[in-house]
Write a protein that holds these residues in place. Structure first.
Motif, PDB file in Angstrom:
ATOM      1  N   TRP A 189     -85.563-124.803   5.504  1.00 55.41           N
ATOM      2  CA  TRP A 189     -85.403-125.299   4.141  1.00 55.41           C
ATOM      3  C   TRP A 189     -86.757-125.250   3.460  1.00 55.41           C
ATOM      4  N   PHE A 190     -86.779-124.636   2.263  1.00 51.81           N
ATOM      5  CA  PHE A 190     -87.995-124.578   1.458  1.00 51.81           C
ATOM      6  C   PHE A 190     -87.824-125.555   0.314  1.00 51.81           C
ATOM      7  N   LEU A 191     -88.741-126.507   0.212  1.00 51.65           N
ATOM      8  CA  LEU A 191     -88.693-127.553  -0.807  1.00 51.65           C
ATOM      9  C   LEU A 191     -89.950-127.439  -1.681  1.00 51.65           C
ATOM     10  N   PRO A 192     -89.924-126.576  -2.715  1.00 52.02           N
ATOM     11  CA  PRO A 192     -91.122-126.410  -3.540  1.00 52.02           C
ATOM     12  C   PRO A 192     -91.433-127.689  -4.319  1.00 52.02           C
ATOM     13  N   LYS A 193     -92.695-128.066  -4.305  1.00 51.31           N
ATOM     14  CA  LYS A 193     -93.179-129.250  -5.009  1.00 51.31           C
ATOM     15  C   LYS A 193     -94.437-128.893  -5.763  1.00 51.31           C
ATOM     16  N   VAL A 194     -94.741-129.697  -6.745  1.00 56.58           N
ATOM     17  CA  VAL A 194     -95.999-129.520  -7.472  1.00 56.58           C
ATOM     18  C   VAL A 194     -97.084-130.182  -6.638  1.00 56.58           C
ATOM     19  N   PRO A 195     -98.162-129.473  -6.331  1.00 59.65           N
ATOM     20  CA  PRO A 195     -99.227-130.087  -5.521  1.00 59.65           C
ATOM     21  C   PRO A 195     -99.858-131.258  -6.268  1.00 59.65           C
TER      22      PRO A 195
END
Length: 166
Positions: free
Chosen positions: A159-165
Motif C-alpha cells: 500500500w502506497f500512502l502519499p503524504k505531504v512531508p
C-alpha cells in the motif's frame, strides 16, 4: 510413598547425596572467586562493551570449528535436482519493478506482487526492511511462508500512502 519435605539443610543431608551442598555458593562468593561476573568485571564489561562469556573446553572448540566448517560448505552449494543444476534467480517477482507515478496526496494506492519459487527444490526468502525515510509512506501485508516448494507462489500487497512531508 512420598517423603516429607525437608525444612532445614540438615534434613536435606539426611535424605541422601542428591544435592551437593558444597557446590552451591552465593552470588557474592561466585563473584569474589572469579567464577561469575563481579561488580568490578561488570564495570569493565560496560567499558569494553563485551559480556562475560565462559571459556570453551577443547571438545566444545572442536565442535564449534566443525560446525563453522559445515556452515561454510553449505552456504554456497550448487542446487541440483534429478541431475539438473539450477542457475539463475530462485524467485520470480511479477511485476519486477514497482513504480507509483501520477499519484494524488491523500489517496491510497495498492500493488500486489506475485513471488514464485522458480528453483528446482525448496527455497525461502525474507523481506528486508524499508529505509526509514520511506517507511511512513508504505504498508506491506505479507505473511512469511517459510520454506516454499518449487513452483509455489506467494503474494505481497504493498500500500502506497502519499503524504505531504512535514
Amino acid at each position: 510413598q512420598t517423603q516429607p519435605r525437608p525444612d532445614s539443610v540438615d534434613s536435606l543431608n539426611e535424605l541422601g547425596p542428591a544435592v551437593d551442598l558444597g557446590a552451591i555458593s552465593s552470588a557474592q562468593d561466585a563473584s569474589s572467586n572469579g567464577i561469575g561476573p563481579s561488580m568490578s568485571n561488570a564495570s569493565e564489561g560496560e567499558a569494553t562493551g563485551k559480556l562475560w562469556t565462559p571459556k570453551l573446553t577443547k571438545l566444545e572448540e572442536q565442535y564449534l570449528a566443525a560446525a563453522k566448517e559445515r556452515q561454510k560448505q553449505t552456504i554456497a552449494t550448487v542446487q541440483r535436482c534429478w541431475g539438473k543444476e539450477f542457475k539463475g534467480d530462485a524467485f520470480l517477482a511479477k511485476p519486477s519493478i514497482i513504480a507509483f507515478d501520477d499519484f494524488e496526496v491523500g489517496k491510497q494506492y495498492r500493488q500486489v506482487v506475485e513471488v514464485t519459487n522458480v528453483s528446482l527444490t525448496f527455497n525461502q526468502f525474507k523481506l528486508l526492511p524499508l529505509d526509514d525515510k520511506y517507511q511512513e509512506f508504505f504498508e506491506i501485508e505479507f505473511q512469511p511462508p517459510g520454506r516454499m516448494s518449487a513452483g509455489v507462489t506467494r503474494y505481497i500487497t504493498i500500500w502506497f500512502l502519499p503524504k505531504v512531508p512535514e
